[in-house]
Scaffold this motif. Structure first.
Motif, mmCIF file in Angstrom:
data_model
loop_
_atom_site.group_PDB
_atom_site.id
_atom_site.type_symbol
_atom_site.label_atom_id
_atom_site.label_comp_id
_atom_site.label_asym_id
_atom_site.label_seq_id
_atom_site.Cartn_x
_atom_site.Cartn_y
_atom_site.Cartn_z
ATOM 1 N N VAL A 116 0.855 -1.194 0.000
ATOM 2 C CA VAL A 116 0.000 0.000 0.000
ATOM 3 C C VAL A 116 0.889 1.242 0.000
ATOM 4 C CG1 VAL A 116 -1.747 1.296 1.299
ATOM 5 C CG2 VAL A 116 -1.856 -1.217 1.240
ATOM 6 N N ASP A 117 1.891 1.244 0.871
ATOM 7 C CA ASP A 117 2.820 2.375 0.958
ATOM 8 C C ASP A 117 3.564 2.611 -0.357
ATOM 9 O OD1 ASP A 117 2.150 3.001 3.511
ATOM 10 O OD2 ASP A 117 3.988 2.230 4.440
ATOM 11 N N TYR A 118 3.955 1.513 -0.994
ATOM 12 C CA TYR A 118 4.666 1.658 -2.266
ATOM 13 C C TYR A 118 3.771 2.320 -3.311
ATOM 14 C CZ TYR A 118 6.185 0.648 -6.951
ATOM 15 O OH TYR A 118 6.487 0.792 -8.272
ATOM 16 N N VAL A 119 2.533 1.858 -3.421
ATOM 17 C CA VAL A 119 1.619 2.414 -4.435
ATOM 18 C C VAL A 119 1.346 3.894 -4.130
ATOM 19 C CG1 VAL A 119 -0.705 2.264 -5.453
ATOM 20 C CG2 VAL A 119 0.598 0.174 -5.024
ATOM 21 N N ILE A 120 1.163 4.211 -2.865
ATOM 22 C CA ILE A 120 0.937 5.612 -2.486
ATOM 23 C C ILE A 120 2.164 6.458 -2.840
ATOM 24 C CG2 ILE A 120 0.578 7.216 -0.563
ATOM 25 C CD1 ILE A 120 -1.024 4.951 0.852
ATOM 26 N N ALA A 121 3.349 5.982 -2.448
ATOM 27 C CA ALA A 121 4.581 6.737 -2.719
ATOM 28 C C ALA A 121 4.777 6.918 -4.219
ATOM 29 C CB ALA A 121 5.786 6.017 -2.106
ATOM 30 N N HIS A 122 4.438 5.887 -4.971
ATOM 31 C CA HIS A 122 4.556 5.947 -6.433
ATOM 32 C C HIS A 122 3.686 7.082 -6.995
ATOM 33 C CE1 HIS A 122 5.022 3.733 -10.429
ATOM 34 N NE2 HIS A 122 4.180 4.706 -10.693
ATOM 35 N N GLU A 123 2.422 7.112 -6.574
ATOM 36 C CA GLU A 123 1.523 8.147 -7.111
ATOM 37 C C GLU A 123 1.919 9.537 -6.613
ATOM 38 O OE1 GLU A 123 0.008 7.287 -9.586
ATOM 39 O OE2 GLU A 123 0.050 5.131 -9.249
ATOM 40 N N LEU A 124 2.360 9.628 -5.372
ATOM 41 C CA LEU A 124 2.791 10.928 -4.845
ATOM 42 C C LEU A 124 4.024 11.444 -5.581
ATOM 43 C CD1 LEU A 124 2.342 10.411 -0.995
ATOM 44 C CD2 LEU A 124 0.918 11.840 -2.478
ATOM 45 N N ALA A 125 4.923 10.521 -5.938
ATOM 46 C CA ALA A 125 6.135 10.931 -6.664
ATOM 47 C C ALA A 125 5.774 11.509 -8.031
ATOM 48 C CB ALA A 125 7.081 9.737 -6.812
ATOM 49 N N HIS A 126 4.652 11.069 -8.581
ATOM 50 C CA HIS A 126 4.206 11.630 -9.869
ATOM 51 C C HIS A 126 3.817 13.106 -9.757
ATOM 52 C CE1 HIS A 126 4.657 8.391 -12.596
ATOM 53 N NE2 HIS A 126 3.795 7.587 -12.014
ATOM 54 N N LEU A 127 3.548 13.567 -8.549
ATOM 55 C CA LEU A 127 3.262 14.995 -8.371
ATOM 56 C C LEU A 127 4.525 15.828 -8.612
ATOM 57 C CD1 LEU A 127 1.101 14.697 -5.127
ATOM 58 C CD2 LEU A 127 0.232 15.361 -7.373
ATOM 59 N N LEU A 128 5.672 15.184 -8.451
ATOM 60 C CA LEU A 128 6.950 15.867 -8.665
ATOM 61 C C LEU A 128 7.529 15.565 -10.038
ATOM 62 C CD1 LEU A 128 8.572 15.049 -5.198
ATOM 63 C CD2 LEU A 128 7.579 17.238 -5.895
ATOM 64 N N GLU A 129 7.238 14.386 -10.524
ATOM 65 C CA GLU A 129 7.814 13.931 -11.799
ATOM 66 C C GLU A 129 6.791 13.035 -12.504
ATOM 67 O OE1 GLU A 129 10.880 14.244 -13.682
ATOM 68 O OE2 GLU A 129 9.483 13.108 -14.948
ATOM 69 N N PRO A 130 6.171 13.541 -13.570
ATOM 70 C CA PRO A 130 5.090 12.772 -14.218
ATOM 71 C C PRO A 130 5.548 11.466 -14.887
ATOM 72 C CG PRO A 130 5.343 14.967 -15.218
ATOM 73 C CD PRO A 130 6.346 14.877 -14.118
ATOM 74 N N ASN A 131 6.775 11.408 -15.319
ATOM 75 C CA ASN A 131 7.229 10.221 -16.061
ATOM 76 C C ASN A 131 8.084 9.301 -15.200
ATOM 77 O OD1 ASN A 131 6.047 11.111 -18.588
ATOM 78 N ND2 ASN A 131 7.639 12.693 -18.529
ATOM 79 N N HIS A 132 8.201 8.059 -15.656
ATOM 80 C CA HIS A 132 8.995 7.073 -14.918
ATOM 81 C C HIS A 132 10.480 7.219 -15.242
ATOM 82 C CE1 HIS A 132 5.111 4.520 -14.619
ATOM 83 N NE2 HIS A 132 5.250 5.294 -13.574
ATOM 84 N N THR A 133 11.004 8.366 -14.946
ATOM 85 C CA THR A 133 12.423 8.642 -15.187
ATOM 86 C C THR A 133 13.249 8.137 -14.009
ATOM 87 O OG1 THR A 133 12.181 10.743 -14.067
ATOM 88 C CG2 THR A 133 11.851 10.774 -16.455
ATOM 89 N N SER A 134 14.571 8.203 -14.134
ATOM 90 C CA SER A 134 15.389 7.764 -12.999
ATOM 91 C C SER A 134 15.189 8.699 -11.814
ATOM 92 C CB SER A 134 16.857 7.670 -13.391
ATOM 93 O OG SER A 134 17.287 8.885 -13.930
ATOM 94 N N ARG A 135 14.922 9.968 -12.079
ATOM 95 C CA ARG A 135 14.611 10.903 -10.991
ATOM 96 C C ARG A 135 13.362 10.434 -10.239
ATOM 97 N NH1 ARG A 135 11.272 15.907 -11.011
ATOM 98 N NH2 ARG A 135 11.709 16.907 -9.015
ATOM 99 N N PHE A 136 12.356 10.022 -11.019
ATOM 100 C CA PHE A 136 11.120 9.515 -10.423
ATOM 101 C C PHE A 136 11.403 8.337 -9.491
ATOM 102 C CE2 PHE A 136 7.800 6.311 -10.425
ATOM 103 C CZ PHE A 136 6.706 7.024 -9.981
#
Ligand SMILES: [Zn+2]
Length: 165
Positions: A116-136
């Motif tokens: 659950v935490d991983y999925v949440i962190a994943h979506e929250l990280a998209h607020l900073l970086e929309p694409n699955h880049t290495s930064r993401f």
């Protein structure tokens, strides 16, 4: 094992919740259709409604557990979003819209909390970086303790998304 959709509920079978399977027991004289206390107590009168009674229970738990967790992890990461919704999709565990709205599948509540935490962190990280880049991925990894384990779990249990229950 997840209960096959559409089938009648039977005592002794089990249903998942936060990564563990809990046994179903059918009981008389229970007001709630489903009552959970390390066992799923299902009211005999509600059995006829089949899967819907569990869906209602899962959706309620998803609201109760996922939404506060999103708020917490968003504070930790220092990001802002517009709305959080518990959604119903057969294709995604979570999503982050172009308008910064977050959606989480109610079926996620069947998964262990680290997932659950991983999925949440994943979506929250998209607020900073929309694409699955290495930064993401770097952002996600700083927020999640069991990154590989969570990805592995999702890969292995992806079929849960397609279940109605
Ligand atoms: Zn993504």
């Amino acid at each position: 094992m997840p209960h096959p959709p559409g089938k009648e509920l039977v005592a002794g079978e089990s249903m998942p919740y936060l990564g563990r399977n809990y046994r179903i027991e059918i009981v008389d004289d229970q007001r709630e259709p489903v009552y959970f206390r390390n066992i799923f107590f299902v009211s005999r009168q509600a059995i006829g409604q089949g899967k819907h009674i569990f869906q209602g229970w899962y959706k309620g738990k998803a609201q109760e557990k996922i939404i506060p967790r999103v708020r917490q992890l968003a504070r930790d990461l220092g990001v802002e979003y517009r709305q959080i919704k518990i959604s119903d999709s057969k294709y995604r565990w979570g999503s982050c819209t172009i308008n910064d709205n977050l959606n989480f599948n109610w079926r996620l509540i069947k998964a262990p909390m680290f997932v659950v935490d991983y999925v949440i962190a994943h979506e929250l990280a998209h607020l900073l970086e929309p694409n699955h880049t290495s930064r993401f991925w770097n952002i996600v990894k700083t927020q999640v303790t069991h990154f590989d384990k969570a990805k592995g779990w999702l890969k292995e249990h992806g079929e849960i998304l397609e279940l109605d229950l």
